[in-house]
Design an enzyme around this catalytic site. Structure first.
Site, PDB file in Angstrom:
ATOM      1  N   GLY A 168     -23.583 -63.212  14.607  1.00  0.00           N
ATOM      2  CA  GLY A 168     -23.756 -62.309  15.735  1.00  0.00           C
ATOM      3  C   GLY A 168     -24.782 -62.821  16.732  1.00  0.00           C
ATOM      4  O   GLY A 168     -24.581 -62.766  17.942  1.00  0.00           O
ATOM      5  N   ARG A 185     -28.989 -67.747  16.027  1.00  0.00           N
ATOM      6  CA  ARG A 185     -28.578 -68.206  14.698  1.00  0.00           C
ATOM      7  C   ARG A 185     -27.549 -69.316  14.837  1.00  0.00           C
ATOM      8  O   ARG A 185     -27.526 -70.266  14.055  1.00  0.00           O
ATOM      9  CB  ARG A 185     -28.028 -67.051  13.856  1.00  0.00           C
ATOM     10  CG  ARG A 185     -27.948 -67.391  12.366  1.00  0.00           C
ATOM     11  CD  ARG A 185     -27.388 -66.240  11.546  1.00  0.00           C
ATOM     12  NE  ARG A 185     -28.151 -65.027  11.758  1.00  0.00           N
ATOM     13  CZ  ARG A 185     -27.691 -63.800  11.509  1.00  0.00           C
ATOM     14  NH1 ARG A 185     -26.463 -63.629  11.088  1.00  0.00           N
ATOM     15  NH2 ARG A 185     -28.450 -62.752  11.714  1.00  0.00           N
ATOM     16  N   ARG A 195     -23.666 -66.032  29.663  1.00  0.00           N
ATOM     17  CA  ARG A 195     -24.361 -64.815  29.219  1.00  0.00           C
ATOM     18  C   ARG A 195     -25.296 -65.072  28.038  1.00  0.00           C
ATOM     19  O   ARG A 195     -25.622 -64.154  27.276  1.00  0.00           O
ATOM     20  CB  ARG A 195     -23.364 -63.703  28.866  1.00  0.00           C
ATOM     21  CG  ARG A 195     -22.534 -63.224  30.040  1.00  0.00           C
ATOM     22  CD  ARG A 195     -21.557 -62.144  29.627  1.00  0.00           C
ATOM     23  NE  ARG A 195     -20.810 -61.670  30.798  1.00  0.00           N
ATOM     24  CZ  ARG A 195     -20.683 -60.398  31.143  1.00  0.00           C
ATOM     25  NH1 ARG A 195     -21.258 -59.449  30.425  1.00  0.00           N
ATOM     26  NH2 ARG A 195     -19.992 -60.043  32.211  1.00  0.00           N
ATOM     27  N   ARG A 216     -16.725 -65.109  10.353  1.00  0.00           N
ATOM     28  CA  ARG A 216     -17.946 -64.383  10.723  1.00  0.00           C
ATOM     29  C   ARG A 216     -18.966 -64.593   9.620  1.00  0.00           C
ATOM     30  O   ARG A 216     -18.667 -64.462   8.438  1.00  0.00           O
ATOM     31  CB  ARG A 216     -17.650 -62.898  10.901  1.00  0.00           C
ATOM     32  CG  ARG A 216     -18.923 -62.054  10.950  1.00  0.00           C
ATOM     33  CD  ARG A 216     -18.741 -60.682  11.532  1.00  0.00           C
ATOM     34  NE  ARG A 216     -19.750 -59.752  11.042  1.00  0.00           N
ATOM     35  CZ  ARG A 216     -21.039 -59.786  11.351  1.00  0.00           C
ATOM     36  NH1 ARG A 216     -21.504 -60.729  12.162  1.00  0.00           N
ATOM     37  NH2 ARG A 216     -21.883 -58.887  10.850  1.00  0.00           N
ATOM     38  N   SER A 218     -25.194 -60.423   8.900  1.00  0.00           N
ATOM     39  CA  SER A 218     -26.035 -59.608   8.035  1.00  0.00           C
ATOM     40  C   SER A 218     -25.377 -58.259   7.807  1.00  0.00           C
ATOM     41  O   SER A 218     -24.524 -57.826   8.585  1.00  0.00           O
ATOM     42  CB  SER A 218     -27.427 -59.431   8.646  1.00  0.00           C
ATOM     43  OG  SER A 218     -27.314 -58.858   9.939  1.00  0.00           O
ATOM     44  N   ASP A 260     -30.643 -55.599   4.359  1.00  0.00           N
ATOM     45  CA  ASP A 260     -31.362 -54.353   4.088  1.00  0.00           C
ATOM     46  C   ASP A 260     -30.465 -53.480   3.224  1.00  0.00           C
ATOM     47  O   ASP A 260     -29.317 -53.832   2.962  1.00  0.00           O
ATOM     48  CB  ASP A 260     -31.761 -53.634   5.384  1.00  0.00           C
ATOM     49  CG  ASP A 260     -30.573 -53.375   6.288  1.00  0.00           C
ATOM     50  OD1 ASP A 260     -29.991 -52.286   6.207  1.00  0.00           O
ATOM     51  OD2 ASP A 260     -30.216 -54.276   7.080  1.00  0.00           O
ATOM     52  N   ARG A 269     -33.478 -63.287   9.057  1.00  0.00           N
ATOM     53  CA  ARG A 269     -32.049 -63.141   9.364  1.00  0.00           C
ATOM     54  C   ARG A 269     -31.561 -64.314  10.207  1.00  0.00           C
ATOM     55  O   ARG A 269     -30.429 -64.754  10.071  1.00  0.00           O
ATOM     56  CB  ARG A 269     -31.791 -61.813  10.087  1.00  0.00           C
ATOM     57  CG  ARG A 269     -31.912 -60.607   9.180  1.00  0.00           C
ATOM     58  CD  ARG A 269     -31.380 -59.353   9.843  1.00  0.00           C
ATOM     59  NE  ARG A 269     -32.167 -58.935  10.989  1.00  0.00           N
ATOM     60  CZ  ARG A 269     -33.255 -58.174  10.915  1.00  0.00           C
ATOM     61  NH1 ARG A 269     -33.699 -57.770   9.747  1.00  0.00           N
ATOM     62  NH2 ARG A 269     -33.904 -57.830  12.007  1.00  0.00           N
TER      63      ARG A 269
END
Length: 243
Positions: free
Chosen positions: A21, A25, A44, A88, A91, A210, A223
């Site tokens: 996402g 990362r 963007r 994908r 997290s 989490d 993350r």
């Protein structure tokens, strides 16, 4: 060729794309694991890179947060750039003590209350499925590297901050007990649907960041930088797809 959301040219993306996402990362994965990574898009601030891993071409690109965002990027990768596989890597929040902090989860399906699929194509299924072939390759990759994975249905939610009523059982307990959801994230339902309608392959690997049943939580830096086990599983998948 480019799109309103992607400045890459045809051929800039490999057949397999990893999609975290967070675009940072994606940058971390490219700079840490890929040989000769090159930036192919940054529209963007959604960074996309292509390089090689163990001699095989592979790309990594951020998806942003939520189904509309991954819906746009994955649809364009599949339909405009010749991408065949999107994995994908994200997290998730655990709904059960079976999935603990830093555990890797392989999605066998994504349940959602979202209208994404019915709006996009009239598909009313509330569980969208990943590619069986891609999941099998990911399981082979994990086994070869000695990395443990938990497989199960996940919840793809449109809402991160949900207003709660105090009524028991809570919404997430119902999703766990009635739908079998192990954890929650916000993208895979749309990704799996796009792959389904376009005849492509999609999968989802998640690291528990989490938990709804335990007090532990990871930091933003963890993350971004520390979910290396699922990254290594996904990066090596090409060699198992070829067999």
């Amino acid at each position: 060729m480019s799109t309103p959301h992607n400045r890459a040219e045809i051929g800039d993306f490999a057949k397999t794309v990893l999609m975290p996402g967070d675009p940072l990362r994606a940058k971390f994965i490219a700079e840490t694991f890929l040989e000769n990574p090159r930036l192919v898009t940054d529209v963007r601030g959604m960074l996309g890179y292509t390089g090689t891993y163990q001699g095989r071409p592979i790309s990594v690109m951020g998806s942003g947060m939520g189904m509309p965002s991954i819906g746009i990027y994955s649809y364009e990768l599949y339909s405009q750039y010749g991408v065949e596989n999107i994995i994908r890597i994200g997290s998730a929040g655990s709904y059960t003590d079976k999935a603990k902090l830093f555990d890797v989860v392989l999605a066998s399906g994504a349940y959602s209350e979202s209208n994404y699929a019915v709006t996009q194509s009239g598909d009313t299924d509330d569980i969208q499925k990943p590619s069986a072939e891609l999941n099998a390759a990911l399981k082979s990759s994990a086994e070869a590297q000695g990395i443990r994975m938990i497989e199960g249905i996940i919840h793809s939610s449109d809402v991160f901050y949900r207003q709660t009523t105090g009524v028991k059982p809570t919404y997430w307990e119902k999703l766990r007990d009635e739908k079998g959801c192990l954890a929650v994230e916000m993208e895979s339902f749309a990704l799996f649907h796009n792959a389904r309608v376009l005849g492509k392959r999609a999968a989802c690997l998640l690291t528990i960041s989490d938990s709804f049943v335990a007090p532990e939580i990871t930091t933003a830096e963890q993350r971004q930088n520390s979910f290396t086990e699922m990254m290594k599983i996904a990066l090596a998948v090409e060699q198992y797809l070829e067999k």
